[in-house]
Structure formats: structure tokens, C-alpha cells
Design a protein around this motif. Structure first.
Motif, mmCIF file in Angstrom:
data_model
loop_
_atom_site.group_PDB
_atom_site.id
_atom_site.type_symbol
_atom_site.label_atom_id
_atom_site.label_comp_id
_atom_site.label_asym_id
_atom_site.label_seq_id
_atom_site.Cartn_x
_atom_site.Cartn_y
_atom_site.Cartn_z
ATOM 1 N N HIS A 1 0.807 -1.222 0.000
ATOM 2 C CA HIS A 1 0.000 0.000 0.000
ATOM 3 C C HIS A 1 0.839 1.270 0.000
ATOM 4 C CE1 HIS A 1 0.875 -0.144 4.307
ATOM 5 N NE2 HIS A 1 0.506 1.113 4.365
ATOM 6 N N ARG A 2 2.058 1.202 0.562
ATOM 7 C CA ARG A 2 2.923 2.376 0.562
ATOM 8 C C ARG A 2 3.415 2.696 -0.839
ATOM 9 N NH1 ARG A 2 6.720 -0.299 4.930
ATOM 10 N NH2 ARG A 2 6.096 -2.016 3.545
ATOM 11 N N VAL A 3 3.742 1.655 -1.611
ATOM 12 C CA VAL A 3 4.152 1.845 -3.003
ATOM 13 C C VAL A 3 2.975 2.360 -3.820
ATOM 14 C CG1 VAL A 3 5.021 0.681 -5.052
ATOM 15 C CG2 VAL A 3 5.915 0.052 -2.800
ATOM 16 N N LEU A 4 1.805 1.748 -3.612
ATOM 17 C CA LEU A 4 0.609 2.188 -4.325
ATOM 18 C C LEU A 4 0.246 3.623 -3.946
ATOM 19 C CD1 LEU A 4 -1.521 -1.060 -3.946
ATOM 20 C CD2 LEU A 4 -0.540 -0.176 -6.068
ATOM 21 N N GLY A 5 0.428 3.972 -2.673
ATOM 22 C CA GLY A 5 0.115 5.323 -2.231
ATOM 23 C C GLY A 5 0.908 6.367 -2.977
ATOM 24 N N THR A 6 2.174 6.063 -3.272
ATOM 25 C CA THR A 6 3.020 6.977 -4.039
ATOM 26 C C THR A 6 2.665 6.944 -5.518
ATOM 27 O OG1 THR A 6 4.835 6.750 -2.456
ATOM 28 C CG2 THR A 6 5.403 7.515 -4.676
ATOM 29 N N ARG A 7 2.549 5.745 -6.072
ATOM 30 C CA ARG A 7 2.297 5.619 -7.510
ATOM 31 C C ARG A 7 0.956 6.218 -7.910
ATOM 32 N NH1 ARG A 7 -0.202 1.919 -10.738
ATOM 33 N NH2 ARG A 7 -0.384 0.254 -9.197
ATOM 34 N N LEU A 8 -0.057 6.035 -7.054
ATOM 35 C CA LEU A 8 -1.397 6.524 -7.368
ATOM 36 C C LEU A 8 -1.660 7.915 -6.802
ATOM 37 C CD1 LEU A 8 -3.392 3.220 -6.704
ATOM 38 C CD2 LEU A 8 -2.547 4.101 -8.890
ATOM 39 N N ASP A 9 -0.655 8.515 -6.161
ATOM 40 C CA ASP A 9 -0.760 9.873 -5.609
ATOM 41 C C ASP A 9 -1.892 9.958 -4.587
ATOM 42 O OD1 ASP A 9 -0.131 12.547 -5.231
ATOM 43 O OD2 ASP A 9 -1.390 13.236 -6.898
ATOM 44 N N LEU A 10 -1.857 9.054 -3.583
ATOM 45 C CA LEU A 10 -2.932 8.973 -2.598
ATOM 46 C C LEU A 10 -2.563 9.600 -1.260
ATOM 47 C CD1 LEU A 10 -4.045 5.273 -3.227
ATOM 48 C CD2 LEU A 10 -4.926 7.359 -4.301
ATOM 49 N N PHE A 11 -1.358 9.336 -0.770
ATOM 50 C CA PHE A 11 -0.950 9.832 0.547
ATOM 51 C C PHE A 11 0.557 9.745 0.654
ATOM 52 C CE2 PHE A 11 -1.250 5.266 1.048
ATOM 53 C CZ PHE A 11 -0.158 4.942 1.831
#
Length: 410
Positions: A21-31
Motif C-alpha cells: 500500500h505504501r508503493v501504491l500510495g506513491t504511484r497513485l498519488d494517494l498519501f
């Protein structure tokens, strides 16, 4: 209320992969998180859109189930936490501040504050069960080495539910909440939870007779609710036994989310009472509930469970309206406004880039539907829809809103 399966805690997992989720948070510009606020979350617009969808969904389900939303203070006196017993149990995990010579602490949980709402005036047995619900922002001073993105944070929000009832009402209240849990988890794409019954810990409040009574009542309620559960000796809350509901994600990992805790202790400590049919004062039973446990951690779970590709009702943008050329910019804005009025979360892409690049970036961002506007679509009053799974179709602008509206909310 937020402990994890000890063998499946995030800090025991492997290094982050593409679906962490931390990688996804950066890639998807979430948090993101940063050193100036260790264990705290900076929500970006796309991430906060997901947060609000989850929050609004839970708020609606709680309201429909008869819960009244409340809000209690973030900061309460240290003497109050001593009275409730939290100071003794959680002193090392609480953030403390002072005003003059008076010590205070940020709340690590919301239950004592909600008890103050109950006891603000004289209550009658005819008001029970009384159901409160709060999105309680709490703070816990977790060790820095244990912090793990959204999964283990120092600041998070609990969907904190408390039911004040009589002992005779416990079974029905636990049963109806268990049914609500199953329904909500299914909507988020999870299967049936694994259930554990956690018994009295070594360090606890209340005498053995009180614990005998609480454990027996919760076991009966769990069985009446049709739950199969395993026993976890000594893992209960300091004020009462609890049922833990663990969800398994698409990676096969289990996470504790929901809880049902039966408490005879805090109503006594904080002097909560109601007037019974005999005109005498009685102590209510307090049931502590949560569905998600922590909104932050649950969103982290959702991201990993769905591998960043959230279903349409949860996606931060449900439709991306994209132009092929500069001539369609006005039509794209008009189309986005029409779909927005239908209640859809809509974004636009009118950059002067190739359509192939816009398609690739929409797919990378997990947008469920890309709606393309070219010269032909503008003339016909349509959009060409490209669904995330590969399906394509052209549809009238008015029809798109009707088609998607039923899939866009839960």
C-alpha cells in the motif's frame, strides 16, 4: 481494538512490493508520510476521496442500523484517564501535554468520552439500547520501529461504536451487529471473517466474578449469532472479553478489523447508570464495537487486496473524460459536468497529448472508465467508453450517467 494477528503483522512481512500500500500510495498519488509527522498521514486529494467514500458509506450504514453519530474531545485531563483506568494500562502509549499545572492527554480511544454523553442526564431503561457512533481520531505513541505506513500509525481514526443496554439486550445487539459486519465486509470484496474469542488478560480491571459474568454472556451472544470462534486466552481488553473479526486479503494475510467487546467495568468506574422499571438506579452494560477498526489501516488493506485497482464505487475518479484534440475541450468539460450532476466522481484530461498516452495513464491510475470525446462523439452527443477490463462501447451522454449510477455507490 487494533491489534493484528501476531504472525501476520505488517512489520513481519517482506519488503514492499509493487502492491504494497505504501508503493501504491506513491504511484497513485494517494498519501504520504514524512519525518516531521512520524506515524501520521498526509492525505492527497485522490487518497482523501477514497477516505471520504469509506467514511460516508460507514456513516450511512450506521445511521440505517440505528446509531446516532457523536463527537467527543481529543484532549482530556489526565485525572479523567486515571479514573477510567486507561492511564494505568496505556500510560506509555499516550501523548501527554500540560496547561499550566494541569496534565492532559490526547485520547487513545473514544469510549470514556462517549460514556460522558450517556451520563450527562438521567437515563431511563426505556431509552435502551442507546447506540452511539463516532469517527474518533485517536493518537497512540507507537514505537518508531513498529510504524508501517497506514497499517500501523500513531494517528488514525476508529469507527467507534458503543451500545448502552441491559444485560438482557446483549444477545440481540451482538447478533444484529455481526450481521451488519458480514454485509459490510462483503460490499468491500472480502469473504467471511475468521472469529476469535479473547478472554481476560493478566492485567485487567474488575474482579473475577465480573469477568465470569461478562465472558459467559459474550459466549452465549456469539453462539446465538451463529459464530464459530477459536479461543485466544489472555487477549481480551483490560475491561472485558472481546470477539475479534479477522479478514483475509487476496495475498492470504489475515488482519483484525471488527471487534465486539462486552464491558461491565467502565460503566462502574465512570458512574454510568439508568433508572429501571423499579425506579432504582442500575448500571448499563457497555458493548464496544468497530467494523473497520482503523479507517487508515482498512484503506491500506483495500489497496493491497484490490492491488490498487479499486472497484468503481471506491475509485477516487470513477470516470475520466478525455479529449482526442483541442476542438473537444469544451465538450469534455460539458460532459464532465453532466456526469458530475449524476453523482459520479469525474476527472478530465484535455492535455494535448496522444490518446494512447491518456489511455495508458488512466489505466495506470486505476480509473475504471475512460470516456473518450472525439469529433464524432461531439457531433452525436456521445462518449466512447473504454472499461478497465477492456470492453469498449459508444453511449449517449445522458445514458452514461444512468448506466453507471447504480454501480457507483454501495
Amino acid at each position: 481494538m487494533n491489534s493484528l494477528d501476531p504472525e501476520l503483522r505488517p512489520d513481519r512481512l517482506q519488503a514492499p512490493d509493487a502492491y504494497d500500500h505504501r508503493v501504491l500510495g506513491t504511484r497513485l498519488d494517494l498519501f504520504h508520510q514524512q519525518e516531521e509527522g512520524p506515524g501520521m498521514v498526509f492525505w492527497h486529494p485522490r487518497g482523501f476521496a477514497i477516505y471520504r467514500v469509506v467514511e460516508d458509506y460507514i456513516r450511512r450504514r450506521m445511521r440505517e442500523a440505528g446509531f446516532m453519530e457523536v463527537r467527543t474531545p481529543q484532549l482530556l485531563s489526565w485525572a479523567f484517564w486515571e479514573q477510567s483506568g486507561h492511564a494505568e494500562k496505556f500510560a506509555n502509549e499516550m501523548f501527554r501535554v500540560s496547561s499550566g499545572n494541569r496534565p492532559f492527554a490526547l485520547k487513545p480511544m473514544s469510549c470514556p468520552g462517549q460514556i460522558q454523553l450517556f451520563r450527562k442526564r438521567v437515563r431511563s431503561v426505556h431509552e435502551l439500547p442507546l447506540r452511539y457512533f463516532e469517527f474518533g481520531a485517536v493518537h497512540r505513541d507507537e514505537p518508531s520501529g513498529a510504524l508501517q505506513g497506514l497499517m500501523r500509525a500513531r494517528s488514525f481514526t476508529q469507527d467507534d461504536v458503543h451500545i448502552f443496554c441491559t444485560e438482557e439486550q446483549v444477545e440481540e445487539e451482538v447478533q444484529r451487529f455481526c450481521e451488519l459486519l458480514r454485509d459490510i465486509y462483503s460490499d468491500f470484496g472480502f469473504g467471511a471473517p475468521q472469529v476469535f474469542f479473547s478472554t481476560r488478560p493478566a492485567k485487567r480491571a474488575g474482579d473475577d466474578a465480573t469477568w465470569d459474568r461478562a465472558e459467559a454472556a459474550l459466549v452465549i451472544a456469539a453462539r446465538k449469532a451463529g459464530l464459530d470462534f477459536a479461543i485466544r486466552n489472555g487477549e481480551g481488553a483490560f475491561y472485558g472479553p472481546k470477539l475479534e473479526f479477522h479478514l483475509r486479503d487476496s495475498h492470504g494475510r489475515a488482519w483484525q478489523c471488527g471487534t465486539a467487546q462486552l464491558d461491565f467495568v467502565l460503566p462502574e468506574r465512570l458512574d454510568a447508570s439508568y433508572v429501571g422499571s423499579d425506579s432504582r438506579r442500575h448500571r448499563p452494560v457497555l458493548i464496544h464495537h468497530a467494523v473497520l477498526g482503523s479507517l487508515e489501516r482498512f484503506i491500506g488493506m483495500l489497496l493491497e487486496h484490490h492491488r490498487g485497482t479499486l472497484p468503481l464505487w471506491l475509485a477516487p475518479e470513477q470516470v475520466m473524460v478525455a479529449s482526442i484534440g483541442r476542438e473537444q475541450e469544451g465538450y469534455v468539460r460539458k460532459a464532465a459536468a453532466v456526469l458530475g450532476r449524476e453523482g459520479l466522481r469525474v476527472a478530465t484530461d484535455i492535455r494535448r497529448d496522444r490518446l494512447s498516452r491518456k489511455i495508458a495513464e488512466a489505466r495506470e491510475q486505476g480509473v475504471p472508465v475512460l470516456a473518450v470525446a472525439g469529433e464524432r462523439e461531439m457531433e452525436r452527443g456521445t462518449l466512447s467508453l473504454r472499461w478497465r477490463e477492456g470492453r469498449q462501447e459508444e453511449m449517449a451522454l445522458a445514458e452514461i450517467g444512468r448506466r453507471l449510477r447504480g454501480q457507483a455507490v454501495k
